[in-house]
Design a protein around this motif. Structure first.
Motif, PDB file in Angstrom:
ATOM      1  N   ILE A 149       2.872 -25.696 -27.353  1.00 45.31           N
ATOM      2  CA  ILE A 149       2.938 -24.708 -26.273  1.00 45.31           C
ATOM      3  C   ILE A 149       1.976 -25.108 -25.163  1.00 45.31           C
ATOM      4  O   ILE A 149       2.325 -25.072 -23.970  1.00 45.31           O
ATOM      5  N   GLU A 150       0.773 -25.476 -25.516  1.00 41.59           N
ATOM      6  CA  GLU A 150      -0.211 -25.851 -24.499  1.00 41.59           C
ATOM      7  C   GLU A 150       0.198 -27.126 -23.766  1.00 41.59           C
ATOM      8  O   GLU A 150      -0.007 -27.255 -22.562  1.00 41.59           O
ATOM      9  N   ARG A 151       0.789 -28.060 -24.498  1.00 39.00           N
ATOM     10  CA  ARG A 151       1.247 -29.292 -23.848  1.00 39.00           C
ATOM     11  C   ARG A 151       2.337 -28.983 -22.827  1.00 39.00           C
ATOM     12  O   ARG A 151       2.309 -29.486 -21.694  1.00 39.00           O
ATOM     13  N   GLN A 152       3.289 -28.145 -23.232  1.00 37.16           N
ATOM     14  CA  GLN A 152       4.350 -27.766 -22.316  1.00 37.16           C
ATOM     15  C   GLN A 152       3.808 -26.960 -21.136  1.00 37.16           C
ATOM     16  O   GLN A 152       4.241 -27.134 -19.993  1.00 37.16           O
ATOM     17  N   ARG A 153       2.849 -26.089 -21.412  1.00 36.46           N
ATOM     18  CA  ARG A 153       2.258 -25.280 -20.343  1.00 36.46           C
ATOM     19  C   ARG A 153       1.623 -26.181 -19.276  1.00 36.46           C
ATOM     20  O   ARG A 153       1.827 -25.980 -18.074  1.00 36.46           O
ATOM     21  N   ALA A 167       0.491 -18.252 -12.238  1.00 41.22           N
ATOM     22  CA  ALA A 167      -0.021 -17.082 -12.964  1.00 41.22           C
ATOM     23  C   ALA A 167       0.870 -16.718 -14.145  1.00 41.22           C
ATOM     24  O   ALA A 167       0.381 -16.423 -15.243  1.00 41.22           O
ATOM     25  N   SER A 168       2.189 -16.730 -13.946  1.00 44.87           N
ATOM     26  CA  SER A 168       3.091 -16.344 -15.035  1.00 44.87           C
ATOM     27  C   SER A 168       3.075 -17.380 -16.160  1.00 44.87           C
ATOM     28  O   SER A 168       3.129 -17.027 -17.341  1.00 44.87           O
ATOM     29  N   VAL A 169       2.992 -18.660 -15.808  1.00 43.45           N
ATOM     30  CA  VAL A 169       2.970 -19.706 -16.833  1.00 43.45           C
ATOM     31  C   VAL A 169       1.679 -19.626 -17.656  1.00 43.45           C
ATOM     32  O   VAL A 169       1.705 -19.776 -18.882  1.00 43.45           O
ATOM     33  N   ARG A 170       0.571 -19.364 -16.995  1.00 44.64           N
ATOM     34  CA  ARG A 170      -0.706 -19.265 -17.721  1.00 44.64           C
ATOM     35  C   ARG A 170      -0.743 -18.043 -18.640  1.00 44.64           C
ATOM     36  O   ARG A 170      -1.431 -18.036 -19.660  1.00 44.64           O
ATOM     37  N   SER A 171      -0.008 -17.010 -18.293  1.00 42.14           N
ATOM     38  CA  SER A 171      -0.112 -15.748 -19.035  1.00 42.14           C
ATOM     39  C   SER A 171       0.736 -15.714 -20.306  1.00 42.14           C
ATOM     40  O   SER A 171       0.523 -14.865 -21.174  1.00 42.14           O
ATOM     41  N   VAL A 172       1.704 -16.618 -20.455  1.00 39.93           N
ATOM     42  CA  VAL A 172       2.603 -16.591 -21.610  1.00 39.93           C
ATOM     43  C   VAL A 172       1.853 -17.001 -22.872  1.00 39.93           C
ATOM     44  O   VAL A 172       1.175 -18.035 -22.901  1.00 39.93           O
ATOM     45  N   THR A 173       1.984 -16.184 -23.917  1.00 43.06           N
ATOM     46  CA  THR A 173       1.316 -16.469 -25.193  1.00 43.06           C
ATOM     47  C   THR A 173       2.344 -16.829 -26.263  1.00 43.06           C
ATOM     48  O   THR A 173       3.551 -16.611 -26.104  1.00 43.06           O
TER      49      THR A 173
END
Length: 400
Positions: free
Chosen positions: A60-64, A105-111
């Protein structure tokens, strides 16, 4: 044990297959392309990805980070900036108006919990389409589908948001990008949903205006005036609505002239009948290129799934060339008068504002909003402009 992204990549490489996974405005998809003897493997892999994804935190972090990096690069691209601002102007509060890759902002907020919750609600058999295309008979194909998806439990889907599309409204937005030698121009407004009975003649009309087999806009801007290397127009049609957009890039000092000519061509398309020769050229291109869209198994699967997703009759798919060639000049005139609104165009100009803004008044555009690059984020994500997406339709084509 479900496999990680790396393990899945290694598995598909081992059998010499191709795996693609992604999302678009109306759907998400998983596509597996393999040789015939790997069909059972492909069915198992498709079910694993669709039904039980791992959502590994590191992945997830790599894709983010990849998405954030891509957005950062895109913010320096006039074409990208013009596209996202155009979408916001045309679709207003509707989810279609948000950038396809989100905002920083939206990409950073996804968990991870967000992803798992979304998957649990929306990735269910009653919200999924499956296509199997290739050298395989129906019986083993259905048997494989039953084996890997037969125990998948349907769930009640959430109600789609009642976000109405706004009526077309004339608005001109300039995105100031100091140092740009060219201006990206985008002009258009709302169009048709994909299941509209007028989609086909409207698509042909837009090919005449700015597409292959026609392109009045290109003829005027490039051939006659030498204002651009390329100019075009296209139709985008989705489940709940669509748009048409004319586009060109031109040198900064020619921005006002190019914009005026583009708007004039939209008005002429709405006002005057097209010639029989223009219609025949567009028909020849569309009908002639259709076989290329159904050459490969994955292309056939995509066509079938698109028809099902948009509620179209599958029987119409092989008759596309005949239906294109049946469109008449009268139909083109009817749909352009019904759906083109040249007085209500949304206009986006991205370039060095100081080089052309003062010229816009002289070509009829005196009410202009100017945004800096830094103001685009707030423009797209103000609280009073955001609508959440609560409906999703995953498409899962399986292509042996």
């Amino acid at each position: 044990v479900n496999r990680s992204a790396t393990e899945i990549a290694e598995a598909i490489d081992y059998v010499g297959g191709i795996l693609s996974v992604g999302a678009a405005t109306d759907l998400s998809f998983v596509n597996v392309l393999v040789m015939r003897d790997s069909f059972d493997f492909a069915a198992d892999l498709l079910a694993e990805i669709a039904r039980t994804p791992v959502f590994e935190p590191a992945e997830i972090e790599r894709q983010r980070q990849q998405v954030l990096s891509g957005i950062q690069v895109s913010l320096d691209d006039p074409a990208y900036l013009a596209g996202v601002v155009f979408g916001r102007l045309v679709y207003g509060l509707h989810p279609y108006g948000m950038p396809h890759n989100g905002t920083p902002a939206s990409v950073r907020s996804v968990t991870r919990d967000d992803l798992r919750a979304f998957h649990e609600v929306h990735y269910v058999p009653n919200n999924t389409l499956l296509a199997i295309v290739g050298d395989i008979e129906a019986e083993p194909a259905f048997a494989a589908a039953e084996r890997v998806f037969g125990d998948w439990t349907p769930r009640e889907l959430p109600v789609s948001p009642n976000a109405e599309l706004p009526a077309p409204t004339r608005r001109v937005v300039v995105v100031d990008k100091p140092g740009s030698a060219q201006t990206a121009i985008r002009v258009g407004h709302l169009g048709l949903a994909r299941d509209s009975s007028d989609y086909l003649p409207f698509d042909v009309a837009l090919k005449i205006l700015g597409g292959e087999g026609g392109n009045r806009i290109g003829s005027v801007l490039r051939t006659e005036r030498s204002l651009t290397y390329a100019a075009s127009a296209e139709v985008v049609s989705r489940r709940f609505g669509g748009d048409f957009m004319a586009m060109a890039d031109t040198r900064s000092d020619a921005t006002a002239e190019a914009l005026r000519l583009m708007v004039d061509e939209v008005a002429r398309m709405q006002r005057e009948r097209v010639s029989r020769r223009e219609l025949e050229n567009a028909q020849a291109y569309l009908a002639g290129s259709f076989p290329l869209t159904i050459e490969a198994p994955n292309a056939i699967a995509a066509q079938v799934l698109e028809s099902l997703l948009y509620g179209l009759d599958l029987a119409d798919l092989p008759t596309y060339p005949n239906r294109i060639n049946a469109v008449t000049v009268d139909e083109i005139q009817r749909v352009t008068r019904a759906y083109l609104q040249p007085r209500q165009l949304s206009v986006v100009l991205v370039g060095e504002a100081s080089a052309f803004v003062d010229d816009l008044v002289g070509v009829g555009f005196d009410d202009v909003e100017i945004l800096s690059i830094d103001e685009i984020g707030p423009f797209l994500t103000r609280d009073d402009q955001v609508v959440s997406v609560d409906s999703f339709s995953p498409l899962l084509p399986l292509v042996p």
